[in-house]
Motif scaffolding. Structure first.
Motif, PDB file in Angstrom:
ATOM      1  N   GLY A 188     -18.359  13.809  -0.917  1.00  0.00           N
ATOM      2  CA  GLY A 188     -19.080  12.963  -0.138  1.00  0.00           C
ATOM      3  C   GLY A 188     -18.617  12.857   1.330  1.00  0.00           C
ATOM      4  N   ALA A 189     -17.449  12.323   1.225  1.00  0.00           N
ATOM      5  CA  ALA A 189     -17.001  11.792   2.421  1.00  0.00           C
ATOM      6  C   ALA A 189     -16.402  12.767   3.335  1.00  0.00           C
ATOM      7  CB  ALA A 189     -15.285  11.190   1.987  1.00  0.00           C
ATOM      8  N   GLN A 190     -15.944  13.802   2.865  1.00  0.00           N
ATOM      9  CA  GLN A 190     -16.091  14.955   4.294  1.00  0.00           C
ATOM     10  C   GLN A 190     -17.385  15.359   4.710  1.00  0.00           C
ATOM     11  OE1 GLN A 190     -12.902  15.900   5.314  1.00  0.00           O
ATOM     12  NE2 GLN A 190     -12.357  14.126   4.224  1.00  0.00           N
ATOM     13  N   GLY A 191     -18.255  15.379   3.873  1.00  0.00           N
ATOM     14  CA  GLY A 191     -19.572  16.011   4.260  1.00  0.00           C
ATOM     15  C   GLY A 191     -20.165  14.884   5.174  1.00  0.00           C
ATOM     16  N   VAL A 192     -20.114  13.849   5.106  1.00  0.00           N
ATOM     17  CA  VAL A 192     -20.944  12.848   5.739  1.00  0.00           C
ATOM     18  C   VAL A 192     -20.202  13.099   7.292  1.00  0.00           C
ATOM     19  CG1 VAL A 192     -21.500  11.167   4.080  1.00  0.00           C
ATOM     20  CG2 VAL A 192     -19.276  10.748   5.289  1.00  0.00           C
ATOM     21  N   LEU A 245     -17.390   5.131   3.629  1.00  0.00           N
ATOM     22  CA  LEU A 245     -17.300   4.006   4.630  1.00  0.00           C
ATOM     23  C   LEU A 245     -15.979   4.104   5.389  1.00  0.00           C
ATOM     24  CD1 LEU A 245     -18.816   1.021   2.571  1.00  0.00           C
ATOM     25  CD2 LEU A 245     -19.864   2.011   4.766  1.00  0.00           C
ATOM     26  N   GLY A 246     -14.956   4.601   4.602  1.00  0.00           N
ATOM     27  CA  GLY A 246     -13.373   4.843   5.189  1.00  0.00           C
ATOM     28  C   GLY A 246     -13.544   5.758   6.205  1.00  0.00           C
ATOM     29  N   THR A 247     -14.394   6.820   6.369  1.00  0.00           N
ATOM     30  CA  THR A 247     -14.662   7.591   7.343  1.00  0.00           C
ATOM     31  C   THR A 247     -14.971   7.283   8.580  1.00  0.00           C
ATOM     32  OG1 THR A 247     -16.779   8.412   7.040  1.00  0.00           O
ATOM     33  CG2 THR A 247     -15.057   9.435   5.620  1.00  0.00           C
ATOM     34  N   GLY A 248     -15.741   6.134   8.575  1.00  0.00           N
ATOM     35  CA  GLY A 248     -16.109   5.592   9.934  1.00  0.00           C
ATOM     36  C   GLY A 248     -17.325   6.196  10.584  1.00  0.00           C
ATOM     37  N   ILE A 299      -6.244   7.704  14.560  1.00  0.00           N
ATOM     38  CA  ILE A 299      -4.802   7.582  14.420  1.00  0.00           C
ATOM     39  C   ILE A 299      -4.183   6.582  13.427  1.00  0.00           C
ATOM     40  CG2 ILE A 299      -2.833   6.625  15.809  1.00  0.00           C
ATOM     41  CD1 ILE A 299      -3.803   9.062  16.927  1.00  0.00           C
ATOM     42  N   ALA A 300      -4.852   5.529  13.050  1.00  0.00           N
ATOM     43  CA  ALA A 300      -4.314   4.767  11.774  1.00  0.00           C
ATOM     44  C   ALA A 300      -4.356   5.568  10.336  1.00  0.00           C
ATOM     45  CB  ALA A 300      -4.945   3.698  11.671  1.00  0.00           C
ATOM     46  N   LEU A 301      -5.420   6.424  10.255  1.00  0.00           N
ATOM     47  CA  LEU A 301      -5.719   7.311   9.222  1.00  0.00           C
ATOM     48  C   LEU A 301      -4.579   8.394   9.241  1.00  0.00           C
ATOM     49  CD1 LEU A 301      -9.721   7.297   9.122  1.00  0.00           C
ATOM     50  CD2 LEU A 301      -8.026   6.279   7.616  1.00  0.00           C
ATOM     51  N   ALA A 302      -4.525   8.931  10.416  1.00  0.00           N
ATOM     52  CA  ALA A 302      -3.462   9.983  10.442  1.00  0.00           C
ATOM     53  C   ALA A 302      -2.001   9.625  10.227  1.00  0.00           C
ATOM     54  CB  ALA A 302      -3.697  10.677  11.914  1.00  0.00           C
ATOM     55  N   GLY A 359      -1.613   9.367   6.503  1.00  0.00           N
ATOM     56  CA  GLY A 359      -1.122  10.714   5.649  1.00  0.00           C
ATOM     57  C   GLY A 359      -1.770  10.891   4.512  1.00  0.00           C
ATOM     58  N   THR A 360      -2.965   9.887   4.080  1.00  0.00           N
ATOM     59  CA  THR A 360      -3.497   9.933   2.719  1.00  0.00           C
ATOM     60  C   THR A 360      -4.943  10.571   3.001  1.00  0.00           C
ATOM     61  OG1 THR A 360      -4.250   7.853   2.871  1.00  0.00           O
ATOM     62  CG2 THR A 360      -2.315   8.216   1.835  1.00  0.00           C
ATOM     63  N   TYR A 361      -5.268  11.453   1.900  1.00  0.00           N
ATOM     64  CA  TYR A 361      -6.689  12.091   2.239  1.00  0.00           C
ATOM     65  C   TYR A 361      -7.251  12.356   0.653  1.00  0.00           C
ATOM     66  CZ  TYR A 361      -4.815  13.320   6.945  1.00  0.00           C
ATOM     67  OH  TYR A 361      -4.464  13.203   8.006  1.00  0.00           O
TER      68      TYR A 361
END
Length: 990
Positions: A153-157, A185-188, A369-372, A375-377
């Motif tokens: 669901g994280a990518q879908g939202v 929530l982590g996706t923002g 940028i912090a997520l990039a 490098g964790t997905y």
């Protein structure tokens, strides 16, 4: 791979068109602990109202057992609940549940079941449905993530948020398992976190604001809207430092409307005031404008061209000593940048290092940028990356099932915050990827960015744009390599057109309320200071004045062999980002140490690569005293000097030893001594400058003359501008007329569609190839048609017609002969239709296909059959009236249809009395079951049956009779009644 914003790669596809196309559809994803959340959610929907939306539940269900979730939900909601089936059209105010062991998508408002491809435990059914929902319903899509483990669901939202939809997540403290809500929530991308019971009320309130029709034109003047939006832009500039006034107004206004709906704010003016009071809301709006719809290898066609054509082309022209440099402008959380790096890494013939391959990835969103950089997905990226690439470039994360980029790939990328519209670009690039960005910017900004990309690329460099973008009027700067994939190569022939300066390609920096790193004021310099600088330029040393982050305030000396930009005053660059190969790590370490202990840090013998050659340099970083400006930022002096042979032979790590400070102090003292010795030269330079002032006065007079000529030219341009404005007004008038014609045509088309649908006549239009052009809703009951069948041959579709398979042949015959054909056909459910096939003629009397109509004549056929049956009964009555045997006719339910005089004589009932009887009333109870079974067998056979049996009379006597029963069949071969001949059974011989 991002949606909007000037420094973001956006997803392909048009901007959402709004909810007007249909009611909102709410996708709800859950896993472990989801049942309780479902119950709480639907129990909170009031029983006396309808939500005005549909709900599709995607739960992780076991494929080995049937699901009872629909039955459970029916007990806690008044809404209809159905299990999703393939081809089911979604209806408003209805709940649909995914079946076990299947994937689910929605296309054109219709649910489609999918066979799972991924291994069990790796199926991301929520992501898949959310993505299809975002494409199908756009800003009328809602995604809700409830209790569950993992990250499905994280990518879908992200897809839903990028389409302009609403995203909710269950508050982690109210869940049984908080893995899925926390991943969302982590996706923002989550708009609100709520307990399940509070979500329906929020949805109702949001829908009332977000999906309501636009206010009447006269309700708010354009000036009021413009003024309110100006205040919104001002708050964004003030508190984020970024200017959104050059974005497409519809995009910004749609995002603002969403935020107004979230907070239940009625007017744009009130929202602008709310922004002034709430810094948090400014940041929330800022994040909404920076929606990142991103995934690995998004838009496979573009990446195929990149892999097969562009990357080999770039590698073939790379010089051995020069790294291949790429820039992903607007990298969001890094997926596209890593995807491009993977393609390049897989094509290299040598080990990949930053000296061979460099990928710069930038964005203005610090959180992305912090997520990039991390490098964790989530585990869901396995749906976008092949297993081979996952194994080569990622390592599995323990615990949450996610993936981490391997160090070999991560070291090739540099992530940094960067505003494409305002900050200077990277230079000497081989590839720039900036896909689907320009369509969200106005024309002014688009015309600035294309020349900027040209400026940043090496000769022959490649520019990759989105499928809906082009280089516009800049054909003299780029040529197309692949027009469909929007791949362009930099040209060097400018066709005598002047190139804009870099400063003209960038917007001025936006003011900020509290700048994090304010630039140093540049005071007016005296002649002495100018002279001292001139002398310093002659000394064999390079220096830079920076803050703790490395932002450059002043450059001295020839820094080209250590840094990429030319010398000069600047407040727009960062020394760490501009450091050449080999210098960055030691420079960062020395700057950190000097800031930590407020002493000089020295590194000797640093190996720096410049133009393919390595040189040795001594590096020193010293904190400057703040006596001259106590309120200003802490500054540091970076000294770079070519190392002597003895220094290069004994390299040392960065340190703050006393001898290091002494060495720097000695050098600074030497510089000061040089300045004192040069006082006499300063005086001489002063006299020369006085003379130069006189020359400048003379030049000023000449410039005045040139200015007058420019003013005359400006007047001519003003005249041309007025002419162009007049032409523009004419074009606007023509455009308005065309819009009216388009509206008329659209209205006529709507009227025709409603007429066809309102007549109830099923109609199918086909072309010469018997491919379906369009059809009315009623046709789908006769031929299995859905919207996706447009363009398919009619012969490929399943038909509900019973015993008729000549539709293709008969249609072709009508097209060949142009003679209409009419037939009566029947569907499998017993309905009759008059089918008429006739040529389709245009107004110009041109045959362009055929029209197949189906008129329901079921009632007429039934009447005709009933009349035929009545006639048969009447004929039978005439025949049997004079018969000596009792003749009766019964329908399949036993009701008496005919009763001749002999039957009245034998049994005592008159014809009128008998017609009110059932055959059961004339059979003794103990023989009733046996006698009825005999009649049933007669009705099922075309053979007569003669059997001895018993019958009752009106006065209650039991007669021994011999009965012959015959089944009566209609034209269709179906039995509709039973006729019996009954007589007294002769006594048995003694």
């Amino acid at each position: 791979m991002k949606r909007t914003k000037a420094s973001a790669s956006s997803r392909a596809g048009p901007e959402p068109s709004g909810a007007a196309a249909g009611f909102p559809i709410v996708g709800i994803g859950a896993s472990a602990g989801g049942l309780a959340a479902f119950e709480a959610f639907f129990a909170a929907i009031p029983s006396d109202s309808l939500p005005g939306m549909a709900f599709v539940l995607v739960q992780h269900l076991s494929p080995d057992h049937p699901s009872v979730l629909p039955d459970i939900l029916r007990r806690c909601t008044h809404l209809p609940v159905a299990e999703a089936t393939d081809g089911l059209v979604v209806a408003v105010n209805t709940v649909y549940v995914i079946p076990p062991g299947r994937g689910l998508e929605i296309r054109h408002g219709t649910l489609h079941l999918l066979e799972p491809i991924a291994a069990r435990g790796h199926r991301l059914s929520i992501d898949g449905f959310f993505r299809s929902l975002a494409l199908d319903r756009e800003d009328a899509s809602v995604g809700i993530v409830l209790s569950g483990t993992g990250s499905d669901g994280a990518q879908g939202v992200l897809a839903i948020k990028g389409a302009g939809g609403l995203v909710l997540a269950q508050s982690p403290q109210s869940t049984e398992f908080d893995g899925m809500p926390r991943a969302a929530l982590g996706t923002g991308a989550v708009d609100q976190t709520l307990a399940p019971g509070a979500m329906p009320a929020f949805l109702q309130a949001f829908a009332a604001k977000a999906y309501r029709p636009a206010p009447p034109t006269g309700e708010r003047s354009p000036e009021a809207v413009s003024g309110a939006m100006h205040r919104v832009f001002a708050q964004l500039r003030l508190k984020t430092g970024h200017d959104f006034s050059h974005y497409k107004p519809t995009t910004v206004q749609r995002r603002v409307q969403r935020r107004m709906a979230v907070h239940q704010i009625e007017t744009l003016e009130a929202y602008a005031s709310y922004l002034q009071q709430s810094a948090d809301e400014v940041q929330a709006l800022f994040r909404d404008l920076l929606i990142g719809v991103t995934q690995f290898f998004r838009d496979p066609e573009a990446f195929r061209v990149l892999e097969d054509t562009v990357v080999p082309m770039l590698l073939a022209r790379r010089l051995p000593h020069r790294p291949l440099r790429a820039w992903v402008a607007g990298c969001s959380s890094g997926e596209e940048a890593y995807s491009i790096a993977m393609l390049m890494l897989e094509r290299l013939d040598e080990p990949a290092t930053p000296q061979v391959l460099q990928v710069f990835a930038t964005d203005i969103d610090s959180r992305a940028i912090a997520l990039a950089r991390a490098g964790t997905y989530p585990a869901s990226i396995s749906a976008d990356i092949t297993p081979e690439r996952l194994a080569r470039h990622f390592t599995a994360e323990a615990g949450d099932g996610g993936w981490r980029v391997r160090k070999q790939l991560r070291d090739l990328l540099v992530f940094s915050e960067h505003d494409l519209t305002r900050d200077p670009p990277f230079s000497k690039l081989d590839l720039i990827s900036c896909r689907n960005l320009l369509i969200y910017l106005d024309g002014t900004l688009q015309k600035r960015l294309i020349p900027l990309f040209h400026y940043a690329l090496r000769p022959g460099g490649i520019l990759l744009l989105g499928t809906s973008e082009s280089i516009g009027e800049f054909n003299h700067l780029f040529e197309a390599v692949d027009r469909r994939a929007k791949v362009y190569r930099r040209l060097e022939d400018y066709l005598d057109k002047p190139r804009a300066a870099l400063s003209q390609m960038l917007l001025p920096a936006a003011p900020t309320e509290t700048p994090e790193h304010p630039p140093m004021p540049l005071p007016k310099t005296t002649l002495r200071e100018r002279a001292e600088r001139a002398i310093l330029r002659e000394l064999p040393i390079a220096a830079a004045l920076v803050n703790v982050q490395g932002d450059i305030f002043y450059l001295h000396g020839r820094t080209g062999q250590y840094l990429e930009p030319a010398p000069g005053e600047a407040g727009i660059s960062n020394i760490l980002a501009m450091a050449r190969d080999g210098l960055r790590r030691d420079l960062s370490l020395a700057l950190t140490q000097a800031a930590a202990v407020h002493r000089t840090a020295v590194v000797r013998g640093v190996r720096v690569k410049t133009n393919g050659h390595h040189t040795s340099v001594n590096l020193a970083v010293s904190a400057l005293d703040a006596d001259t400006d106590p309120a200003g930022p802490q500054l540091y002096l970076v000294l770079l000097e070519a190392a002597q042979p003895q220094d290069a032979e004994t390299p040392a790590a960065a340190g703050t030893a006393p001898d290091a400070e002494a060495g720097i102090d000695t050098r600074l003292a030497a510089l000061a001594e040089s300045l004192r010795i040069s006082e006499e030269k300063v005086q001489a330079l002063h006299e020369e400058l006085e003379s130069s002032i006189e020359e400048l006065k003379s030049s000023n007079e000449e410039m005045q003359s040139v200015n007058e000529e420019l003013q005359s030219t400006n007047e001519e341009l003003e005249t041309s501008k007025e002419e162009l404005q007049s032409v523009n007004e004419e074009l606007s008038t023509v455009n308005a007329e065309l819009e009216n014609k388009v509206a008329d045509l659209s209205r006529a088309n709507d009227d025709m569609n409603n007429l066809l649908a309102g007549t109830g006549i099923a109609t199918v239009f086909v072309d010469h190839g018997l491919r379906i052009l369009r059809f009315t809703p009623g046709a789908s009951e006769i031929i299995n048609l859905i919207a996706g069948d447009i363009g398919r041959p009619v012969g490929h579709l399943a038909s509900n017609l019973d015993g008729y398979d000549q539709l293709v042949a008969d249609t072709q015959s009508v097209l060949d002969s142009l003679i209409p054909k009419t037939l009566e056909v029947r569907t499998r459910d017993g309905r009759w239709y008059a089918m008429r096939i006739q040529p389709y003629r245009t107004i110009a009397n041109v045959i362009e296909g055929a029209v197949i109509t189906f008129v329901d004549i079921s009632e007429s056929v039934r009447t005709r059959q009933a009349l035929r049956k009545v006639n048969e009964v009447l004929r039978l009555a005439v025949v049997v009236r004079d018969a000596f045997d009792a003749v009766t006719v019964h329908d399949l339910d036993g009701r008496t249809l005919a009763w001749n005089p002999a039957a009245a004589t034998l049994y005592g009932w008159s014809e009128a009395e008998a017609l009110a009887l059932n055959v059961r009333d004339r059979i003794p109870p103990e023989r009733r079951a046996e006698a009825l079974e005999e009649l049933r067998r007669a009705a099922e056979s075309d053979l007569t049956l003669a059997r001895p049996t018993q019958r009752l009379t009106k006065d209650g006597r039991t007669l021994e009779v011999l009965v012959k029963a015959t089944a009566l069949q209609g034209d269709d071969g179906r039995v509709y009644a039973t006729a019996t001949t009954e007589r007294i059974r002769p006594a048995a011989p003694t």
